[in-house]
Design a protein around this motif. Sequence first.
Motif, mmCIF file in Angstrom:
data_model
loop_
_atom_site.group_PDB
_atom_site.id
_atom_site.type_symbol
_atom_site.label_atom_id
_atom_site.label_comp_id
_atom_site.label_asym_id
_atom_site.label_seq_id
_atom_site.Cartn_x
_atom_site.Cartn_y
_atom_site.Cartn_z
ATOM 1 N N LYS A 1 0.823 -1.069 0.054
ATOM 2 C CA LYS A 1 0.050 0.022 0.057
ATOM 3 C C LYS A 1 0.850 1.189 -0.132
ATOM 4 O O LYS A 1 0.410 2.255 -0.357
ATOM 5 C CB LYS A 1 -0.815 0.070 1.242
ATOM 6 N N SER A 2 2.176 1.388 0.682
ATOM 7 C CA SER A 2 2.873 2.511 0.911
ATOM 8 C C SER A 2 3.789 2.632 -0.093
ATOM 9 O O SER A 2 4.264 3.876 -0.539
ATOM 10 C CB SER A 2 3.357 2.588 2.293
ATOM 11 N N LYS A 3 4.271 1.551 -0.654
ATOM 12 C CA LYS A 3 5.653 1.669 -1.585
ATOM 13 C C LYS A 3 5.208 1.484 -3.107
ATOM 14 O O LYS A 3 5.263 1.961 -3.911
ATOM 15 C CB LYS A 3 6.750 1.001 -1.198
ATOM 16 N N THR A 4 4.627 -0.018 -3.114
ATOM 17 C CA THR A 4 4.395 -0.713 -4.310
ATOM 18 C C THR A 4 3.132 -0.080 -5.251
ATOM 19 O O THR A 4 3.236 0.505 -6.375
ATOM 20 C CB THR A 4 4.203 -2.263 -4.309
ATOM 21 N N ARG A 5 2.233 0.195 -4.623
ATOM 22 C CA ARG A 5 1.023 0.711 -5.108
ATOM 23 C C ARG A 5 1.245 2.280 -5.635
ATOM 24 O O ARG A 5 0.877 2.478 -6.989
ATOM 25 C CB ARG A 5 -0.251 1.093 -4.234
ATOM 26 N N PRO A 6 2.101 3.244 -5.024
ATOM 27 C CA PRO A 6 2.156 4.499 -5.450
ATOM 28 C C PRO A 6 3.137 4.625 -6.768
ATOM 29 O O PRO A 6 3.179 5.447 -7.709
ATOM 30 C CB PRO A 6 2.778 5.345 -4.238
ATOM 31 N N THR A 7 4.111 3.458 -6.711
ATOM 32 C CA THR A 7 5.181 3.171 -7.628
ATOM 33 C C THR A 7 4.492 3.082 -9.119
ATOM 34 O O THR A 7 4.856 3.495 -10.018
ATOM 35 C CB THR A 7 6.309 2.331 -7.381
ATOM 36 N N ILE A 8 3.425 2.188 -8.747
ATOM 37 C CA ILE A 8 2.883 1.638 -10.039
ATOM 38 C C ILE A 8 1.760 2.733 -10.545
ATOM 39 O O ILE A 8 1.898 2.682 -11.721
ATOM 40 C CB ILE A 8 1.921 0.293 -9.628
ATOM 41 N N ILE A 9 1.369 3.315 -9.733
ATOM 42 C CA ILE A 9 0.507 4.585 -10.118
ATOM 43 C C ILE A 9 1.404 5.755 -11.075
ATOM 44 O O ILE A 9 1.037 6.077 -12.038
ATOM 45 C CB ILE A 9 -0.350 5.136 -8.891
ATOM 46 N N LYS A 10 2.386 5.765 -10.660
ATOM 47 C CA LYS A 10 3.437 6.821 -11.065
ATOM 48 C C LYS A 10 3.814 6.187 -12.359
ATOM 49 O O LYS A 10 4.053 6.873 -13.485
ATOM 50 C CB LYS A 10 4.776 7.108 -10.118
ATOM 51 N N SER A 11 4.096 5.076 -12.652
ATOM 52 C CA SER A 11 4.752 4.135 -13.653
ATOM 53 C C SER A 11 3.412 4.206 -14.873
ATOM 54 O O SER A 11 3.661 4.569 -16.157
ATOM 55 C CB SER A 11 4.807 2.705 -13.405
ATOM 56 N N ILE A 12 2.150 4.215 -14.502
ATOM 57 C CA ILE A 12 1.085 4.349 -15.390
ATOM 58 C C ILE A 12 1.162 5.863 -15.930
ATOM 59 O O ILE A 12 0.538 6.119 -17.068
ATOM 60 C CB ILE A 12 -0.347 4.108 -14.689
ATOM 61 N N ALA A 13 1.102 6.647 -14.952
ATOM 62 C CA ALA A 13 1.056 8.198 -15.502
ATOM 63 C C ALA A 13 1.953 8.384 -16.503
ATOM 64 O O ALA A 13 1.950 9.133 -17.368
ATOM 65 C CB ALA A 13 1.175 9.064 -14.079
ATOM 66 N N GLU A 14 3.230 7.978 -16.197
ATOM 67 C CA GLU A 14 4.633 8.238 -17.057
ATOM 68 C C GLU A 14 4.032 7.615 -18.275
ATOM 69 O O GLU A 14 4.417 8.310 -19.595
ATOM 70 C CB GLU A 14 5.799 7.640 -16.422
ATOM 71 N N ALA A 15 3.625 6.403 -18.382
ATOM 72 C CA ALA A 15 3.234 5.567 -19.683
ATOM 73 C C ALA A 15 2.299 6.244 -20.624
ATOM 74 O O ALA A 15 2.387 6.311 -21.732
ATOM 75 C CB ALA A 15 2.944 4.215 -19.230
ATOM 76 N N ILE B 1 -3.348 -7.188 -2.482
ATOM 77 C CA ILE B 1 -3.704 -6.590 -1.185
ATOM 78 C C ILE B 1 -5.189 -7.160 -0.931
ATOM 79 O O ILE B 1 -5.341 -7.326 0.439
ATOM 80 C CB ILE B 1 -4.168 -4.975 -1.554
ATOM 81 N N GLN B 2 -6.150 -7.369 -1.638
ATOM 82 C CA GLN B 2 -7.438 -7.917 -1.370
ATOM 83 C C GLN B 2 -7.194 -9.199 -0.742
ATOM 84 O O GLN B 2 -7.792 -9.423 0.278
ATOM 85 C CB GLN B 2 -8.428 -8.148 -2.524
ATOM 86 N N ASP B 3 -6.328 -9.925 -1.098
ATOM 87 C CA ASP B 3 -6.057 -11.447 -0.754
ATOM 88 C C ASP B 3 -5.652 -11.426 0.765
ATOM 89 O O ASP B 3 -6.152 -11.872 1.718
ATOM 90 C CB ASP B 3 -5.228 -12.195 -1.463
ATOM 91 N N ILE B 4 -4.686 -10.736 1.006
ATOM 92 C CA ILE B 4 -4.048 -10.329 2.378
ATOM 93 C C ILE B 4 -5.072 -9.727 3.276
ATOM 94 O O ILE B 4 -5.170 -10.094 4.395
ATOM 95 C CB ILE B 4 -2.819 -9.495 2.104
#
Length: 159
Positions: free
Chosen positions: A23-37, A63-66
């Motif tokens: 939630k605090s590291k992976t998700r924001p990194t992915i959101i940033k990657s999507i925005a850049e793409a 996240i949902q699984d955990i």
Amino acid sequence: MATTYPMTLQGAQKLREELNVLKSKTRPTIIKSIAEAREHGDLKENAEYHAARDQQSFCEGRIQDIEGKLAGAQIIDVTKIVNNGKVIFGSTVKLLNVGTDEEIQYHIVGDDEADLKNSRISVNSPIARGLIGKEVDDVSAIKTPSGVVEYEIIQVDYI
């Protein structure tokens, strides 16, 4: 009826830590990657965008699984249980293979915590199912792929 997941205290803590990282590291990194793409234009042929969306889908699923497992967790802290020498969920068991005189030790844990390389076996494994409820000095015949193996319980610890 809700599913419950037996889990050790350490297993629950490990899942909480993984959830926090997602939630605090992976998700924001992915959101940033999507925005850049997206800035690269045409999304139909944008491999970076599609890869990032796949990562996002996997991350959200995990996240949902955990969260589901933690919500249904039945956390068992064996250190708070009086050790009566009985094999229970969360106990650490030292065994003697009656046929080979080989000693082995297992910690009986939940499905998500199982790690055979670190001697942590699932409570649902054939070995654990054959040991649960037994006591020190009992001999248990466990059906394995290579045949029936007899184990004598040498020691049971609640650690």
